[in-house]
Design an enzyme around this catalytic site. Sequence first.
Site, PDB file in Angstrom:
ATOM      1  N   SER A  30       0.805  -1.227   0.000  1.00 41.00           N
ATOM      2  CA  SER A  30       0.000   0.000   0.000  1.00 41.00           C
ATOM      3  C   SER A  30       0.836   1.275   0.000  1.00 41.00           C
ATOM      4  CB  SER A  30      -0.950   0.010   1.218  1.00 41.00           C
ATOM      5  OG  SER A  30      -1.764  -1.141   1.232  1.00 41.00           O
ATOM      6  N   GLU A  74      -6.691  -2.912  -0.748  1.00 41.94           N
ATOM      7  CA  GLU A  74      -8.068  -2.726  -0.311  1.00 41.94           C
ATOM      8  C   GLU A  74      -9.079  -2.931  -1.436  1.00 41.94           C
ATOM      9  OE1 GLU A  74      -8.591   2.065  -0.307  1.00 41.94           O
ATOM     10  OE2 GLU A  74      -6.949   1.237   0.840  1.00 41.94           O
ATOM     11  N   HIS A  96      -6.205  -7.771   7.928  1.00 36.82           N
ATOM     12  CA  HIS A  96      -7.087  -6.599   7.854  1.00 36.82           C
ATOM     13  C   HIS A  96      -8.301  -6.784   8.762  1.00 36.82           C
ATOM     14  CE1 HIS A  96      -5.705  -3.962   4.291  1.00 36.82           C
ATOM     15  NE2 HIS A  96      -4.667  -4.601   4.801  1.00 36.82           N
ATOM     16  N   ARG A 102      -9.114 -11.429   4.919  1.00 39.83           N
ATOM     17  CA  ARG A 102      -9.909 -11.222   3.715  1.00 39.83           C
ATOM     18  C   ARG A 102      -9.708 -12.320   2.673  1.00 39.83           C
ATOM     19  NH1 ARG A 102      -9.521  -4.556   3.188  1.00 39.83           N
ATOM     20  NH2 ARG A 102     -11.357  -4.181   4.482  1.00 39.83           N
ATOM     21  N   ARG A 151     -15.790  -4.240   3.225  1.00 39.77           N
ATOM     22  CA  ARG A 151     -15.494  -4.559   1.824  1.00 39.77           C
ATOM     23  C   ARG A 151     -15.991  -5.952   1.434  1.00 39.77           C
ATOM     24  NH1 ARG A 151     -13.481   0.061   0.385  1.00 39.77           N
ATOM     25  NH2 ARG A 151     -11.850   1.072   1.638  1.00 39.77           N
ATOM     26  N   LYS A 176     -18.887   1.555   8.325  1.00 39.30           N
ATOM     27  CA  LYS A 176     -17.503   1.810   8.743  1.00 39.30           C
ATOM     28  C   LYS A 176     -16.862   2.891   7.887  1.00 39.30           C
ATOM     29  CE  LYS A 176     -13.310  -0.807   9.876  1.00 39.30           C
ATOM     30  NZ  LYS A 176     -12.255   0.020   9.270  1.00 39.30           N
TER      31      LYS A 176
END
Length: 450
Positions: free
Chosen positions: A211, A330, A357, A361, A402, A427
Amino acid sequence: MTGNPEHTALWPAPSASGPVDATVTVPGSKSVTNRGLVLAALAAEPGWLRRPLRSRDTLLMAEALRAMGVGIEETVSSATAGADGGEAWRIIPAGLHGPATVDVGNAGTVMRFLPPVAALADGPVRFDGDPRSYERPLHGVIDALRALGARIDDDGRGALPLTVHGGGALDGGSVEIDASSSSQFVSALLLSAPRFNQGVEVRHVGAALPSLPHIRMTVDMLRSAGARVDTPEAGGEPNVWRVTPSALLGRDLVVEPDLSNAQPFLAAALVTGGRVTVPDWPERTTQPGDALRQIFTEMGGSCELTDAGLTFTGSGCIHGIDVDLGDVGELTPGIAAVAALADSESVLRGVAHLRLHETDRLAALTKEINGLGGDVTETEDGLRIRPRPLHGGVFHTYDDHRLATAAAIIGLAVEGVRVENVATTAKTLPDFPDLWSGMLGTSVAPARRA
């Protein structure tokens, strides 16, 4: 699953009856809003945040800063100083102090950005949060702050809950950290560094940093607030960032739309062969979500950036993709959802850090897409997705916003997808069900209890 009614509610994800054709105004960026709040709180003069994101993560950040003595006034403003009218937050810096208690929820920016701020406060600041927050890595920030002179009680966990015993100042200086599990470790130290007596030199040691666009965002915002930052991109040493001690300026900042939160709406155009326009898409940005223009184009769409915003148009075909998402992890859940509906295999690489995360995920996407008939396998650093005919069923979200929007994307093309705890989207994306239904031109379907 928890017995909390909010968590057991099942939201019937609406299927698209045809190509979408909509304009969707996406709320402000969480990443910009929370960085802007921290920088304004540490500034030498008051500042403004205009069109901030109002969501669980940003409200937690604001309340935490208030608890440490920062004034944050929420108003509805008229168009002034060249900024659009609308909601605005006036941030009034004050002497940071404890005792205070900070609820981080499950917000990575709050749990990582604020311990360095607390080290500058006069008095103890206790940090606590959701159960999942105890499992998320924080050792990089804790160890670095101790090396820079802070006193922190965490009972040796390297994680929440913890107490920072602020001394009113922090020496700062040079520190080595392994930020391979989260780039937020670097951003956390840089944001407060202008207030450290010696500034900071952060040297990343370890595997590749994920990131990187988020670190660039931090650097850009620091420089806009008057800080001097030396970076690897500016000819400095690789993996080394230096911030010189200085006073920060109070800014009048208009927050960009959250481009990562635009993802499900652009995906809707791709999945349905329709068209979606997102107003105010910036020409230049450090937001990772800007990569969607290229990624979704490669998967079968086209886009045009005009004064009206970004218009993305689907072709009616979805192609698989082989892509390294290390800089934009993300975006992985939404890309995985589209890939599950594609005409060929996809390989998503460079995102091993997603296991740490809001939830794991990679495991969650594998389990939930396969639960609808998909064929997803985890790799060492990502996912391999072989499209299969999908069917309806319950898509669990694990309190991860997500995951919820990924389920909604699949539901466009697959009837009978029911999303557990769609409310978790609050969120970072308030009123997501209303925005989604508005895009489709349908009424809002209420959640049903499991």
